[in-house]
Design an enzyme around this catalytic site. Structure first.
Site, PDB file in Angstrom:
ATOM      1  N   CYS A  19      64.185   0.371  19.476  1.00  0.00           N
ATOM      2  CA  CYS A  19      64.812  -0.014  18.211  1.00  0.00           C
ATOM      3  C   CYS A  19      66.319   0.188  18.258  1.00  0.00           C
ATOM      4  O   CYS A  19      67.084  -0.593  17.687  1.00  0.00           O
ATOM      5  CB  CYS A  19      64.192   0.765  17.051  1.00  0.00           C
ATOM      6  SG  CYS A  19      64.420   2.562  17.145  1.00  0.00           S
ATOM      7  N   HIS A  55      64.758   6.315  13.858  1.00  0.00           N
ATOM      8  CA  HIS A  55      64.798   4.848  13.794  1.00  0.00           C
ATOM      9  C   HIS A  55      66.249   4.441  13.551  1.00  0.00           C
ATOM     10  O   HIS A  55      67.053   5.239  13.057  1.00  0.00           O
ATOM     11  CB  HIS A  55      63.889   4.306  12.684  1.00  0.00           C
ATOM     12  CG  HIS A  55      63.663   2.822  12.774  1.00  0.00           C
ATOM     13  ND1 HIS A  55      63.327   2.192  13.950  1.00  0.00           N
ATOM     14  CD2 HIS A  55      63.740   1.832  11.830  1.00  0.00           C
ATOM     15  CE1 HIS A  55      63.190   0.893  13.738  1.00  0.00           C
ATOM     16  NE2 HIS A  55      63.443   0.644  12.463  1.00  0.00           N
ATOM     17  N   ASP A  88      66.557  -5.240   9.480  1.00  0.00           N
ATOM     18  CA  ASP A  88      65.900  -4.558  10.600  1.00  0.00           C
ATOM     19  C   ASP A  88      65.537  -5.596  11.657  1.00  0.00           C
ATOM     20  O   ASP A  88      64.510  -6.268  11.559  1.00  0.00           O
ATOM     21  CB  ASP A  88      64.636  -3.831  10.136  1.00  0.00           C
ATOM     22  CG  ASP A  88      64.103  -2.888  11.200  1.00  0.00           C
ATOM     23  OD1 ASP A  88      64.206  -3.238  12.390  1.00  0.00           O
ATOM     24  OD2 ASP A  88      63.578  -1.818  10.855  1.00  0.00           O
TER      25      ASP A  88
END
Length: 580
Positions: free
Chosen positions: A171, A198, A215
C-alpha cells in the site's frame, strides 16, 4: 369542446396556455413540457384557487385557470435534503454521552500516555522527507512521460478518477506512486499516514472546497469511513503530510472519537499538537506572508470542517467493503475483512452516486423530434436507416478524435434535406454540446459548442440511442437463456397471436440457437409469409435441425402490414425440447 386559457406558474415565471379540453390531460402536460422542459412524468400540477392536484379525472372545463407546476424530482430533492439533515444530527442526549466519554478518555490518557514526544515525532519525520521528493521536477517529468495525458485527462474528468498503469506492490508503494502522479499533474495532494499500518492519499478538490480521500490501493475515493466502518480498523493517529506542513486529520476518518482517544497513548495530545506545529513551521519557512495567510485560512476552515463532521450519525444505508487488497490469510490475520467477512479479491466498488444527467433527456428529446419529422414528411424506412447510419458514423468519428478538438463532417447532401429536418439534426447535435457550421462546399462541419467534457459524457449516450432506434427499425428479437446453462435440443415452438392489431402480427422470422450462452449463434429454423387468421390463435412450428443449445433467439423480420403499423407484437412464445 371548450377552449380555455390556463396560466401556469413555475418558480418565478408564468406561462399562458391556450387549450382545448377535448384533447385530454396528457396533451396539457405535453404543452407544459414544451414551455418548461419539465418531463410530463415529473409534473405535479396544482390548481391554486381550489387547493387540489390535477389528475386525469379532473374536470378541465370547470377548474380554475390558475395552475402551479412543481417538479416531482425537485420536491423529492427538498424532502430528501431535509430528511438528510435530520438524519445526520445526533440528539442532545446522545451527543452529551459522547462528549462525556471524550472527557473521560482525555482524563485517563494523562496516566497512560508518555510525556516524551520523541516516538511520535520519529514516526512522522521520515514521511516529510518522502513528500518533498514528489516536488522533484525530474521525478515529476518522468511520471508525466509515462502517462497518455490526453486520454487520462478526458477519462479523469468524465469519471472523476485517475488512471494508472496496473502494478503490484504494498500500500505504501501504491500511495507513494499515486501521490507523485497527483503532484506531477499539478493537483494539491498529500500523503496520509495511518499509524495502524496503512497509507493513502488526499487531494484538495477546488470544486468541493475540501480535501478528498483517495485510496489507490483499494480503488475507493471520497469515503473516509472505509477503514473504521468497512475494515473495522481501530484507528489512533492519522496524519496528513505535505510540502506545506503536517496535520492531524484523524477526525475525518472516525465517528468514534472517544474510542480513538483511548488508543492515542504514544504521547499526550498537547505534545502531538506541538510536534505537528513545529514541523509545519519548518516546512513553511520559505513561504511569503501572503502564502502563509492563505494556508492559515485553509487550515482553520479544515479544523472547523473536521469538528463539524465528527458528531454526525453514520449513514447506515451506505455499505462499505472490508479490505480487498492482499492475501486472504493476511487480511484475516489483521481482522480487516470487514463485518461481512467477504473474501472477494476484486477491487472494491466506488460509492454509489445518484446522477441526474440532463444530457440524456436532451438527447432522447432531440431524437424524438427528429423521428417526428421523418413520420410527418413520409420518409421511407430505408431513408431513415441511411440518415441514422450517417449520424452514427459522425458520432464514431467524433468519438475517435481528441476530446478537446473534436471535429468531423456530416456526409449527406444538405440540398436533399428539408430545412426543418436540418433544424432537428442541429438540435440533436446541440444536445451533445456540438454545433454545425456550413463549409463552402455545402457540407456541414461539426465541432465543439461548449465544454468538451459535456460532449465526452454525451457521446456514448447518443451513440447507443441512435443504435437503439436503428435496430428497432430494422429488426426485433427476443432472447431466451436456459436456467443454469442446461443444454436442450429444440424440437418445436409455438407462437400465439395477440389480442388485437393483426397488422402487428409477425410474418417472417428466424430462430437461432447458441451453445455458449449467446456468444455465437447458428440457424435452427426460418419461416416466411406466415399469417394468423384470428386473435389468440396458436401455431406450432417443428424444428428440423438437431443441435443442443442453452440459449435461443427469435429474429422477427417483418410484420403483417408494415405500411399501416411498423410495430410488432406477439401473444406468447412456447418452446418444446426433446426429453433427455
Amino acid at each position: 369542446m371548450v377552449a380555455r386559457q390556463f396560466i401556469v406558474h413555475h418558480k418565478d415565471s408564468e406561462f399562458p396556455i391556450d387549450y382545448d379540453t377535448d384533447d385530454g390531460f396528457e396533451v396539457l402536460k405535453f404543452q407544459i413540457f414544451s414551455l418548461t422542459s419539465i418531463d410530463p412524468e415529473e409534473q405535479k400540477i396544482l390548481v391554486e384557487d381550489q387547493n387540489l392536484i390535477m389528475t386525469e379525472s379532473s374536470d378541465l372545463e370547470s377548474i380554475s385557470s390558475k395552475l402551479r407546476l412543481v417538479s416531482i424530482n425537485e420536491e423529492q430533492a427538498e424532502e430528501k435534503k431535509e430528511k438528510s439533515l435530520n438524519q445526520f444530527v445526533k440528539s442532545d442526549e446522545e451527543l452529551a454521552r459522547i462528549l462525556q466519554a471524550e472527557e473521560d478518555a482525555l482524563f485517563f490518557q494523562q496516566y497512560r500516555a508518555s510525556e516524551n514526544s520523541g516516538e511520535f515525532e520519529g514516526r512522522v519525520r521520515p514521511y516529510v522527507k518522502q513528500v518533498f521528493l514528489y516536488e522533484d521536477p525530474v521525478r515529476q517529468e518522468a511520471a508525466r512521460k509515462s502517462v497518455p495525458v490526453d486520454e487520462v485527462e478526458e477519462k479523469a474528468l468524465v469519471s472523476l478518477a485517475k488512471l494508472l498503469e496496473t502494478r503490484k506492490g504494498r500500500c505504501g508503494e501504491w500511495a507513494n506512486c499515486f501521490t507523485l502522479y497527483c503532484r506531477a499533474f499539478g493537483y494539491e495532494s498529500r500523503l496520509i499516514l495511518d499509524f495502524t499500518d496503512h497509507v493513502w492519499t488526499e487531494s484538495f478538490s477546488h470544486c468541493l472546497g475540501r480535501w478528498m480521500h483517495l485510496d489507490p490501493c483499494e480503488g475507493v475515493y471520497d469515503n473516509p469511513l472505509l477503514y473504521e466502518k468497512g475494515w473495522n480498523k481501530k484507528l489512533n493517529y492519522v496524519i496528513a503530510i505535505a510540502q506545506d506542513g503536517v496535520y492531524d486529520v484523524t477526525k475525518r476518518y472516525t465517528r468514534k472519537w472517544h474510542e480513538v482517544l483511548s488508543r492515542r497513548n504514544i504521547t499526550t495530545e498537547t505534545n502531538v499538537s506541538a510536534v505537528l506545529s513545529f514541523i509545519t513551521k519548518e516546512c513553511r519557512a520559505r513561504y511569503s506572508s501572503r502564502e502563509l495567510s492563505i494556508l492559515e485560512h485553509r487550515d482553520q476552515k479544515e479544523i472547523e470542517e473536521l469538528e463539524g463532521e465528527l458528531y454526525h450519525k453514520i449513514d447506515n444505508s451506505v455499505s462499505l467493503p472490508g479490505r480487498q487488497s492482499g492475501a486472504i490469510e493476511w487480511r484475516l490475520a489483521r481482522s480487516e475483512m470487514g463485518s461481512n467477512g467477504s473474501t472477494s479479491l476484486g477491487i472494491s466498488s466506488c460509492p454509489i452516486r445518484l446522477c441526474v444527467d440532463s444530457h440524456v433527456k436532451n438527447i432522447y428529446t432531440a431524437l424524438y423530434l427528429l423521428l417526428l419529422q421523418f413520420l410527418d414528411n413520409g420518409y421511407e424506412k430505408n431513408e431513415i436507416v441511411k440518415i441514422l447510419a450517417t449520424l452514427k458514423k459522425l458520432l464514431v468519428d467524433l468519438r475517435a478524435s481528441p476530446f478537446k478538438e473534436r471535429r468531423s463532417f456530416i456526409n449527406f447532401t444538405l440540398s436533399q434535406s428539408s430545412d426543418t429536418l436540418m433544424t432537428c439534426i442541429e438540435g440533436f447535435l446541440a444536445s451533445i454540446s456540438l454545433k454545425g457550421e456550413l463549409e463552402n462546399d455545402g457540407r456541414m462541419c461539426v465541432c465543439l459548442a461548449g465544454d468538451p467534457v459535456q460532449t465526452s459524457l454525451a457521446l456514448p449516450v447518443a451513440m447507443d440511442a441512435v443504435d437503439e432506434i436503428a435496430n428497432n427499425l430494422t429488426r426485433c428479437w427476443l432472447l431466451y437463456k436456459v436456467l443454469n446453462d442446461q443444454m436442450h435440443e429444440l424440437e418445436a415452438y409455438q407462437l400465439m397471436s395477440a389480442n388485437d392489431a393483426p397488422e402487428r402480427d409477425p410474418v417472417d422470422w428466424i430462430v437461432e440457437g447458441s451453445d455458449d450462452g449467446g456468444i455465437n449463434w447458428y440457424l435452427l429454423d426460418k419461416q416466411s409469409s406466415q399469417l394468423f387468421e384470428k386473435r389468440f390463435q396458436r401455431k406450432t412450428f417443428k424444428v428440423d435441425t438437431s443441435r443442443k443449445s442453452n440459449a435461443f433467439r427469435f429474429h422477427f423480420l417483418s410484420v403483417r402490414d408494415p405500411k399501416m403499423q411498423s410495430r410488432f407484437q406477439i401473444g406468447s412464445i412456447d418452446l418444446y425440447t426433446k426429453e433427455g
